[in-house]
Design a protein around this motif. Structure first.
Motif, short mmCIF file in Angstrom:
data_model
loop_
_atom_site.label_atom_id
_atom_site.label_comp_id
_atom_site.label_asym_id
_atom_site.label_seq_id
_atom_site.Cartn_x
_atom_site.Cartn_y
_atom_site.Cartn_z
N ARG A 589 42.46 39.83 42.55
CA ARG A 589 41.10 39.48 42.92
C ARG A 589 40.54 38.42 41.97
NH1 ARG A 589 36.65 43.71 42.53
NH2 ARG A 589 34.81 42.42 42.85
N PHE A 590 40.80 38.60 40.68
CA PHE A 590 40.29 37.62 39.74
C PHE A 590 41.31 36.53 39.45
CE2 PHE A 590 37.89 41.50 38.85
CZ PHE A 590 36.62 41.01 39.09
N GLY A 594 40.96 34.94 43.61
CA GLY A 594 39.66 34.53 43.11
C GLY A 594 39.59 33.02 42.95
N ILE A 595 40.63 32.47 42.34
CA ILE A 595 40.61 31.02 42.12
C ILE A 595 40.59 30.28 43.45
CG2 ILE A 595 41.98 29.09 41.24
CD1 ILE A 595 42.91 31.01 39.00
N SER A 596 41.46 30.74 44.36
CA SER A 596 41.50 29.99 45.62
C SER A 596 40.18 30.14 46.37
CB SER A 596 42.67 30.46 46.48
OG SER A 596 42.55 31.80 46.78
N ILE A 598 37.21 30.36 44.95
CA ILE A 598 36.25 29.45 44.32
C ILE A 598 36.52 28.02 44.77
CG2 ILE A 598 35.54 28.46 42.11
CD1 ILE A 598 36.11 31.25 40.91
N VAL A 599 37.81 27.66 44.78
CA VAL A 599 38.16 26.31 45.22
C VAL A 599 37.67 26.07 46.64
CG1 VAL A 599 40.09 24.78 45.78
CG2 VAL A 599 40.13 26.12 43.69
N LYS A 600 37.84 27.09 47.46
CA LYS A 600 37.43 26.97 48.86
C LYS A 600 35.92 26.78 48.96
CE LYS A 600 39.90 29.24 52.55
NZ LYS A 600 40.40 30.58 52.87
N ILE A 601 35.18 27.57 48.19
CA ILE A 601 33.72 27.48 48.25
C ILE A 601 33.27 26.09 47.83
CG2 ILE A 601 31.58 28.32 47.19
CD1 ILE A 601 33.01 31.07 47.02
N ILE A 602 33.85 25.64 46.72
CA ILE A 602 33.43 24.33 46.23
C ILE A 602 33.80 23.24 47.24
CG2 ILE A 602 33.84 22.60 44.43
CD1 ILE A 602 34.20 24.94 42.48
N SER A 603 35.01 23.35 47.78
CA SER A 603 35.40 22.28 48.70
C SER A 603 34.57 22.35 49.99
CB SER A 603 36.90 22.35 49.00
OG SER A 603 37.22 23.58 49.56
#
Lengths: 635, 492
Positions: A589-590, A594-596, A598-603
């Protein structure tokens, strides 16, 4: 010849298994034949040892070599291993022959015979080892065969569970043995028996820091060795697998769970006597655990109803005897009891198998009775076995069991006295439960509702013949081998294979003490006959008034339930917890998820900027231009 | 300069993959299969010849090849010693087996699959031969690409997720290693490993550099807690992919520790030993418990791999003769055993298309030969003496015991758990009864399957009873590894 003893069973096992398609009887004949030859050769080796003092160590080839960690595949013949050779191959050969009859209806008989031979090979590899690693090989090898044979009827859920339980409880014991081997290698720099035993006297005073405790090295080694022995020999707390192991076919119980494998622990302690002798604490521990097991198992055996389970608890109890014999320093007596016990316990098991066979796989003694005329030969064999087990005067059990009690008494220490008392008490209990088994099976009225009495039948000759041999052993082995094993010649026989720090005393024992056990044994026969056959109501009432005690014994002191609650279920829960919460819930999860995310949200957010409308871009450009201009102007 | 045997070994699979590309298979894939089988077998024989002609009395690198690649910066330098040769032979041994397994299990794009496998083989052999950090890094990372494709194209339902997880995890670690390699070049002026061994990296840089290498190796190993990519990757990978992943790719990290971390950063290695012990023990106990609760066969075996790799890391960092030899032995043995177990899963997966344990049961009734072999592999996996699985574990534990009682005892307890999950798996799959009518119609192992499994079973048992050919191969190299480490630590 020594090579032949060891490898014939292995060859038998392989060709028995692979050649099962040649003829229907190929496997059973080849395996039985090979093991029988091996048995004859073993007797020859044993005899050669006694008469001509021919012993030796034959190295087959080097197994492993890593720095000092060197072990050979070897065949070490000394008095101790030659005794074990005889016991193992002799009982094994008889069990092979018996199985031809017992398993005659089983379609998987070749596999069964092959496993039996493989077991014999592993057990032999264990006893003839000259180092701890080969011992460990045999140790786990017999555990494997035990696993395979307990689970032989693989369609039965209970058999599978019992097999796994046997293997895993044994592995807990093996854990102890492995730690002992690591300790020995670390401090002694060798895993060879001879070198280890020579070095052990130099480490008597050595203390090591073990988890913050200043402990004697020899004591720690012995305690861990003994944990290994406890697992294999089903001593108290690690005994739970043995009664369950009765799920296997009866010949297996006779060979593995009575005569041979379970005695490996005793063998280990005796083999390591040059280490144990230097640790009084460890010896006392061995004696105490042995006493507890002897008493505990006998008490449970009193109320069990499954014929095999009674004999299994009896085995457990007799192993306890052997351990406390070793614990009071009478290793040779322990070996003597091991020797005689192999005969009468195998006899009892195979006799019980014959009874079960007659009743078409019925094992509950409440559903038996009154068949002594229908099964005359089995009746006699069981009678001899029971007499020998209970220590009826001049049968084999009488010599070995009473010797244990006498040596404990001669120890003249408080522990020795306790041991003697427990020994006598257990002998009495042994007698009661053995006669209970015997009377309920053969005497009284016929209680089976499923099959009529005239359908019960005596076993075929191929099953009865091995019983003849075993009866001879059960009756006479004590009388004939007494002087060699424990008499005045015993030092000449055992030579250096058993180590005594102090000379064994052969004091005179008072007559009253000598008489206690035989008298108790004798009077127990009429007592049990009265209680179980003539007037069972007394016990019934006693049971009803003391129901908690009865249940406590019937449920084997609730040890299995305790283990399930404290070890088995928590491990499963912990496993689920680590998996669902640890791996998925936290790390993933973290970590990657989690990283993917966050990347998705930002992109996604940045992606929204690309609207595709020219006025949006124009607006942004304008905005940027104005900010730039403002900056330049203000500067 | 003599015949460049190592280059030949590395590039033989790559060249033959070009031939497959050129082959004109339309309806059947026979010519591709034959070419790949032939070339992988030739590679295997060549590696055996290499092993045979290797001088085992020296720890020097042999068959060294050296060519300048980018001016004076990177050299294309290859060589083998007693440690790497075994990994090369393992690689060349497992590859033909994988190719045979494709025949049954891969149904689409067979040609491309074979190419991927052969290219992967080139990279894997390259990793074990490299004597230059940059070359090593290139091979080490390039291996990711074919593996990524194997999972992503031929994998199961969640293949894309798994492939990305695999890629992300491993890449993340590797980036730090690349930085470390650049720093090493800046410090020493070379990327040639043998020269770096001589120069000796200053103490104050060692810890950070060690950690950078560690981050890459720990992911590849995989060590707890960066192991979660492995079960997913295995579950989705096709059989051959799982086999290569478990048997060889996981060994690169262990090899990396032996070849780089310990000789280049001995002082840091000593400093971080407690960390390694802790992570190894957690890996052994934790993943064994997790394995106990799995309902997917491949996941169970994957978790057991993590536990087994825990013994490897534990053993390497004991820096005792027994510990390191045990670790190497354990890696080779795990290469055989895990390959065999994944092939076993593949065999029944090809028949039922399910990996769930509950879908099976009572296999011994219907496919006895298969069950017999499965049992051997399961017993080897739980470390039964007489199989190769035992000696590795036992030596590691012997070594560990000399350094830390606690670590050794906990790890030894892991052996009990190992028996628990393996036997429970066996019970649920092989023994008992099943209600699944599909299972009852199973055909027993066919010819190609029995060749693969029986070969593996033979070597697992053979090396269990007679491990000396392997032990003698790496003995001298391990001695010099430990000597150099001891000198470095003492002079510190």
């Amino acid at each position: 010849m020594e090579y032949a003893i060891l490898f014939l069973p292995l060859i038998g096992s392989l060709i028995g298994y692979l050649g099962k398609s040649i003829t229907k009887y190929f496997a059973e004949i080849s395996t039985s034949l090979f093991v029988s030859v091996s048995a004859v050769l073993s007797v020859f080796v044993f005899w050669n040892g006694i008469q001509n003092d021919i012993y030796g160590n034959y190295i087959i080839f080097e197994w492993i070599s890593s720095g000092n960690f060197i072990a050979n595949w070897s065949i070490n013949i000394d008095p101790l291993s030659s005794v074990m050779l005889v016991v193992v191959t002799f009982v094994s050969a008889l069990v092979h022959i018996y199985s031809i009859g017992y398993m005659s209806h089983d379609p998987h008989k070749p596999r069964f015979m092959s496993y039996l031979s493989l077991f014999t090979f592993s057990m032999l590899a264990l006893v003839v080892s000259d180092n701890f690693l080969q011992l460990f090989f045999g140790w786990e090898g017999v555990g494997l065969c035990s696993y395979l044979l307990i689970g032989f009827w693989y369609k039965k859920e209970t058999a599978n569970n019992a097999a796994i339980k046997a293997f895993i409880v044994n592995r807990i014991g093996d854990f102890g043995l492995a730690i002992a081997i690591f300790l020995i290698f670390f401090f002694f720099g060798t895993i060879n028996f001879e070198e280890t035993f020579q070095a052990s006297s130099q480490f008597v005073e050595k203390k090591i820091d073990f988890f913050g405790f200043e402990l004697n090295l020899i004591t720690i080694i012995c305690v861990f060795l003994f944990i290994g022995a406890m697992g294999k020999s089903a001593q108290f707390l690690l005994h739970t697998w043995l009664p369950d192991a009765m799920e296997g076919p009866t010949p297996v119980s006779a060979l593995i769970h009575a005569a041979t494998m379970v005695t490996a622990g005793v063998f280990l302690v005796v083999r390591c006597s040059p280490i144990f002798e230097f640790s009084q604490f460890a010896l006392n521990l061995v004696a105490v655990v042995g006493m507890i097991t002897a008493l505990f198992a006998a008490s449970v055996a009193l109320v069990q109803n499954d014929i095999k389970k009674i004999v299994a608890y009896s085995t457990c109890s007799q192993l306890g005897y052997m351990f406390f014999a070793a614990g009071v320093g009478a290793y040779h007596v322990a070996m003597f009891h091991l020797f005689t016990h192999a005969f009468f316990k195998a006899l009892l098991f195979l006799g019980a198998g014959s009874v079960i066979h007659a009743f078409k796989d019925e094992q509950d003694i409440r559903n038996m009775g009154g068949v002594r005329k229908k099964l005359p030969y089995t009746y006699i064999f069981m009678l001899l076995g029971t007499l020998a087990l209970t220590g009826f005067p001049f049968l084999s059990g009488f010599y070995s069991k009473d010797a244990i009690i006498e040596f404990a008494y001669l120890k003249k220490s408080s522990l020795g006295n306790y041991a003697a008392t427990v020994g006598i008490l257990t002998a009495f209990l042994t007698s009661i439960y053995s006669w209970r088994l015997f009377f309920k099976t053969f005497h009284g009225s016929y209680n089976n509702k499923k099959i009529p009495i005239n359908e019960t039948h005596e076993s075929p000759i191929v099953m009865l013949t091995p019983l003849v041999f075993l009866s001879v052993g059960a009756v006479f082995s004590g009388y004939f081998f007494k002087s060699i094993f424990i008499g005045h010649d015993s030092n000449e026989f055992w030579q250096s294979s058993i180590f005594f720090l102090n000379e064994i005393k052969h004091d005179v024992i008072p007559l009253w003490f000598l008489l206690i056990t035989p008298i108790l044994v004798l009077i127990s026969i009429p007592i049990s006959f009265y209680l179980y056959i003539l007037n069972p109501r007394i016990l019934e009432e006693f049971k009803n008034t003391n129901l908690p005690l009865y249940n406590f014994l019937l449920n084997k002191w609730y040890i299995d339930e305790f283990y399930d609650k404290t070890f088995v279920n928590p491990s499963k829960k912990l496993g689920s917890l680590f998996w669902k919460k640890g791996d998925i819930g936290i790390i993933d999860r973290f970590g990657p998820d989690g990283i993917s995310k966050i990347v998705k949200i930002i992109s996604n957010k940045t992606g929204k900027l690309q609207t595709g409308f020219i006025y949006d871009y124009a607006f942004v450009m304008l905005l940027g231009l104005s900010i730039l201009l403002t900056y330049l102007i203000l500067k | 300069m003599s015949f460049p045997i190592l280059s030949t070994l590395i590039f033989l699979p790559l060249i033959s993959s070009f031939f497959i590309l050129l082959s004109k298979d339309r309806t059947s894939n026979n010519s591709s299969i034959y070419i790949s089988l032939f070339s992988s077998f030739a590679t295997f024989l060549l590696s055996l010849f290499l092993w045979y002609s290797l001088d085992l009395n020296t720890s020097e690198f042999q068959f060294v090849e050296e060519k300048s690649w980018i001016s004076n910066f990177i050299k294309f330098k290859l060589g083998v010693d007693g440690i790497s040769i075994l990994f090369i032979v393992l690689t060349t041994f497992i590859t033909p087996i994988c190719i045979i397994s494709c025949v049954n299990s891969v149904k689409i794009r067979v040609k491309e699959f074979l190419i991927a496998i052969l290219v992967l083989e080139t990279f894997m052999i390259g990793v074990f031969c490299s004597l230059d950090l940059v070359i090593f890094y290139l091979f080490f990372e390039a291996g990711l690409i074919p593996m990524f494709l194997i999972i992503g194209v031929w994998g199961g339902a969640r293949r894309v997720y798994s492939a990305f997880k695999f890629f992300l995890f491993t890449l993340l670690g590797s980036v730090l290693m690349l930085v470390a390699i650049i720093v090493i070049y800046w410090l020493t002026g070379t990327t040639d490993i043998t020269q770096i061994y001589e120069i000796k990296i200053p103490k104050e840089y060692q810890n950070l550099l060690w950690l950078a290498f560690f981050s890459s190796f720990a992911v590849k190993m995989p060590m707890w807690p960066v192991h979660t990519w492995l079960p997913d990757a295995h579950v989705e990978a096709p059989t051959a992919g799982s086999v290569i992943l478990a048997a060889i790719l996981l060994k690169m990290a262990g090899y990396g520790f032996l070849r780089f971390s310990i000789p280049m950063f001995p002082i840091a290695s000593e400093y971080f030993t407690p960390l390694i012990y802790t992570l190894s023990i957690i890996a052994i106990i934790y993943t064994s418990l997790v394995a106990l609760m799995q309902d997917d066969m491949k996941k169970l075996i994957a978790y057991s791999s993590v536990a087994h790799m825990g013994y490897v890391t534990l053993g390497i960092f004991t820096l005792t003769k027994q510990g390191i030899e045990g670790s190497i032995y354990q890696m080779i043995s795990h290469g055989l055993i895990s390959a065999a177990l994944f092939l076993c899963v593949g065999v029944v997966y090809d028949r039922l298309h399910s990996r769930m344990i509950s879908a099976y049961g009572g296999l011994v009734n219907y496919i006895p030969k298969y069950s017999f072999l499965f049992l051997i592999f399961a017993l080897a996996a739980l470390g039964l003496p007489g199989t190769s699985g035992f000696l590795g574990e036992f030596l590691v534990l012997t070594g560990a015991f000399q350094k830390s009682y606690l670590a050794a005892m906990l790890a030894t307890f892991g052996v009990v758990l190992g028996a628990a999950y393996m036997l429970w798996l066996t019970k649920r799959v092989i023994f008992g009864e099943t209600n699944n009518s599909e299972v009852k119609k199973f055909n027993d192992v066919n010819k190609s399957e029995i060749i693969m499994l029986a070969t593996l079973a033979f070597f697992i048992l053979f090396f269990g009873f007679y491990p000396l050919p392997l032990m003698e191969t790496f003995s001298v190299s391990v001695n010099s590894l430990i000597d150099n480490y001891d000198t470095a630590v003492i002079s510190n």
